[in-house]
Design a protein around this motif. Structure first.
Motif, PDB file in Angstrom:
ATOM      1  N   LEU A  15       0.800  -1.224   0.000  1.00 44.58           N
ATOM      2  CA  LEU A  15       0.000   0.000   0.000  1.00 44.58           C
ATOM      3  C   LEU A  15       0.836   1.279   0.000  1.00 44.58           C
ATOM      4  O   LEU A  15       0.574   2.179  -0.813  1.00 44.58           O
ATOM      5  CB  LEU A  15      -0.969  -0.001   1.188  1.00 44.58           C
ATOM      6  N   VAL A  32       0.540   3.985  -3.162  1.00 43.55           N
ATOM      7  CA  VAL A  32       0.074   5.357  -2.950  1.00 43.55           C
ATOM      8  C   VAL A  32       1.165   6.359  -3.313  1.00 43.55           C
ATOM      9  O   VAL A  32       0.912   7.360  -4.008  1.00 43.55           O
ATOM     10  CB  VAL A  32      -0.385   5.547  -1.487  1.00 43.55           C
ATOM     11  N   THR A  33       2.387   6.088  -2.865  1.00 41.78           N
ATOM     12  CA  THR A  33       3.505   6.990  -3.175  1.00 41.78           C
ATOM     13  C   THR A  33       3.742   7.081  -4.678  1.00 41.78           C
ATOM     14  O   THR A  33       3.984   8.169  -5.214  1.00 41.78           O
ATOM     15  CB  THR A  33       4.788   6.496  -2.475  1.00 41.78           C
ATOM     16  N   GLU A  89       1.553   6.665  -7.074  1.00 42.08           N
ATOM     17  CA  GLU A  89       0.492   7.464  -7.683  1.00 42.08           C
ATOM     18  C   GLU A  89       0.749   8.956  -7.480  1.00 42.08           C
ATOM     19  O   GLU A  89       0.533   9.758  -8.399  1.00 42.08           O
ATOM     20  CB  GLU A  89      -0.865   7.083  -7.066  1.00 42.08           C
ATOM     21  N   PHE A 122      -4.563  12.822  -3.505  1.00 41.69           N
ATOM     22  CA  PHE A 122      -4.220  11.888  -2.437  1.00 41.69           C
ATOM     23  C   PHE A 122      -5.340  10.872  -2.227  1.00 41.69           C
ATOM     24  O   PHE A 122      -5.092   9.673  -2.065  1.00 41.69           O
ATOM     25  CB  PHE A 122      -3.949  12.658  -1.150  1.00 41.69           C
ATOM     26  N   ALA A 130      -5.348   8.391  -5.052  1.00 42.36           N
ATOM     27  CA  ALA A 130      -4.229   7.459  -4.924  1.00 42.36           C
ATOM     28  C   ALA A 130      -4.561   6.340  -3.936  1.00 42.36           C
ATOM     29  O   ALA A 130      -4.262   5.164  -4.189  1.00 42.36           O
ATOM     30  CB  ALA A 130      -2.968   8.202  -4.464  1.00 42.36           C
ATOM     31  N   ILE A 131      -5.202   6.693  -2.831  1.00 41.87           N
ATOM     32  CA  ILE A 131      -5.575   5.686  -1.828  1.00 41.87           C
ATOM     33  C   ILE A 131      -6.632   4.734  -2.388  1.00 41.87           C
ATOM     34  O   ILE A 131      -6.506   3.506  -2.272  1.00 41.87           O
ATOM     35  CB  ILE A 131      -6.080   6.369  -0.547  1.00 41.87           C
ATOM     36  N   GLN A 165      -7.493   4.041  -5.579  1.00 46.17           N
ATOM     37  CA  GLN A 165      -6.994   3.204  -6.672  1.00 46.17           C
ATOM     38  C   GLN A 165      -6.063   2.112  -6.151  1.00 46.17           C
ATOM     39  O   GLN A 165      -6.108   0.970  -6.626  1.00 46.17           O
ATOM     40  CB  GLN A 165      -6.271   4.073  -7.702  1.00 46.17           C
ATOM     41  N   SER A 166      -5.223   2.464  -5.189  1.00 44.98           N
ATOM     42  CA  SER A 166      -4.279   1.484  -4.642  1.00 44.98           C
ATOM     43  C   SER A 166      -5.019   0.372  -3.902  1.00 44.98           C
ATOM     44  O   SER A 166      -4.696  -0.807  -4.055  1.00 44.98           O
ATOM     45  CB  SER A 166      -3.296   2.177  -3.696  1.00 44.98           C
ATOM     46  N   SER A 205      -6.641   0.887   6.970  1.00 42.47           N
ATOM     47  CA  SER A 205      -6.599   1.451   5.615  1.00 42.47           C
ATOM     48  C   SER A 205      -7.944   1.294   4.915  1.00 42.47           C
ATOM     49  O   SER A 205      -8.413   2.216   4.237  1.00 42.47           O
ATOM     50  CB  SER A 205      -5.498   0.775   4.795  1.00 42.47           C
ATOM     51  N   ALA A 221     -10.417   4.238   3.521  1.00 42.56           N
ATOM     52  CA  ALA A 221     -10.931   4.237   2.150  1.00 42.56           C
ATOM     53  C   ALA A 221     -12.460   4.365   2.149  1.00 42.56           C
ATOM     54  O   ALA A 221     -13.034   5.080   1.313  1.00 42.56           O
ATOM     55  CB  ALA A 221     -10.504   2.961   1.434  1.00 42.56           C
TER      56      ALA A 221
END
Length: 404
Positions: A48, A52-53, A55, A207, A210-211, A213-214, A386, A390
């Motif tokens: 994860l 995220v990073t 993205e 941000f 990114a979360i 999608q990840s 997490s 989300a």
């Protein structure tokens, strides 16, 4: 006719799994629990942060910046753009299927052509050092030096695969333009700035995306891990694994390898962790054959990982076959390198002449193993937290869309 045969095969396979699940519910349940433990205890919390990073780095133009700087290295050696260096580094650090995920993302951003993406995904989907050294070498074999050997072999052979794949689709390559434009820090920063301006989303939206999608990708990965864990257990339960491994044993004998490794090899072709554990428990005196088989299944990635990659690539026009073909090449290279490097990186002679290696490994692997055990202990908490975050993000967006 071919389409009908495919439909019949898929229907038969689904029916076989359904019947096997009903016949062997206990084996299926245990395998499912093992898959879930692996996913939420190790895979999710370890991947994860990287997803995220990555993205964020893509959205803010940092990957484009890196690509301009590393173009003179990646283009001549691997025949891919400089952004491939970012995918390669992230793929090695976080493990599969990060390389496929990032390659597909850059293809969607049109930072890679179709051929370049197929080359890149062939050598950027590697196992991470934490798994090779801490989980397998120290956890299963209780041997840190073996981890050093396996890691060197895995990443060296991976680079050789990338060099070989540079010739794939060469006739379709566009003429390189990086020489004419020049390579400067100012140009790289200009590209970074332009990329960020094209993305008009505010930071909070970037941000949050990114979360989301990840986590969506990781949920898909978790499903594959669980299903292939169950599928492998069912093959063992009905005896098909033993039957096929007998045929694999004939091949191993031809290469002067012990037949005791046939069943672990078969299991490793489906699920790497299970295969590695069975190889460690195999009744084999000499460690070299075990290292050869381990290196091969690491390079092959296992059908579980390959299914994950196929699912990720299906969202783009990147074909799966070049990646699969590269896995065969990687397995051959890795097995050969183990044989060549084993006397120098593992044998007793190496221990006597290179005493700095065990000292270095003793500190590094101890920390890696502690990190791995801590990840298994606190990983489920990180995963659940997490997923909760989300859900909050999604609920907040739904409420915002209703009010707007």
């Amino acid at each position: 006719m071919k389409s009908k045969m495919k439909s019949g095969f898929l229907a038969s396979a689904a029916l076989f799994v359904a019947v096997a699940l009903i016949t062997f519910p206990k084996d299926a349940l245990e395998a499912s629990i093992r898959g879930i433990d692996m996913w939420w205890g190790t895979v999710f919390p370890s991947l994860l942060p990287f997803f995220v990073t990555a993205e964020l780095l893509i959205g803010f133009g940092v990957v484009r910046f890196i690509g301009i700087l590393f173009e003179p290295i990646m283009r001549p050696v691997f025949n891919v753009p400089g952004v491939g260096s970012f995918v390669w580094a992230m793929g090695m650090a976080s493990g599969y299927p990060s390389g496929a995920k990032l390659t597909a993302r850059l293809r969607q951003e049109n930072q890679l052509t179709k051929i370049e993406a197929e080359r890149l995904v062939s050598f950027t989907n590697a196992s991470n050092p934490l798994f090779i050294i801490a989980a397998v070498s120290v956890g299963f074999f209780h041997d840190a030096q073996l981890g050093f050997l396996l890691a060197v072999v895995h990443y060296s052979s991976n680079a050789l695969v990338g060099f070989c794949m540079r010739f794939y689709g060469k006739e379709k390559d566009p003429k390189p333009s990086y020489r004419a434009k020049g390579l400067t820090i100012s140009r790289a920063f200009h590209e970074l700035h332009e990329t960020r301006l094209k993305d008009s989303r505010p930071f909070g939206k970037v941000f949050g995306d990114a979360i989301i999608q990840s986590i969506q990708t990781l949920l898909m990965i978790g499903g594959f891990i669980i299903m292939f864990s169950v599928f492998t257990a069912l093959l063992h339960a009905i005896g098909l694994a033993t039957l096929i491994s007998n045929g694999i044993g004939v091949i191993l004998v031809a290469f002067h390898l012990p037949t005791e490794l046939a069943l672990p090899l078969f299991s490793g072709l489906f699920e790497i962790t299970l295969g590695a554990q069975m190889i460690a428990n195999a009744n084999v005196i000499n460690l070299l054959p075990q290292a050869i088989i381990l290196s091969f299944i690491f390079a092959f990635n296992g059908f579980s990982v390959q299914a994950q990659v196929a699912s990720i690539l299906a969202e783009t026009d990147i074909r799966f076959f070049p990646y699969f073909f590269a896995r065969i090449i990687h397995g051959v290279f890795a097995s050969g390198l183990v044989i060549l490097l084993f006397p120098y990186l593992y044998s007793n002679h190496a221990l006597e002449t290179n005493k700095f290696i065990p000292a270095f490994l003793s500190t590094e692997t101890q920390g890696s193993f502690q990190l791995y055990t801590a990840l298994q202990e606190y990983g489920p908490i990180i995963t659940l937290a997490s997923l909760f975050v989300a859900i909050l993000i999604l609920l907040n967006r739904i409420r915002y869309e209703k009010n707007s």
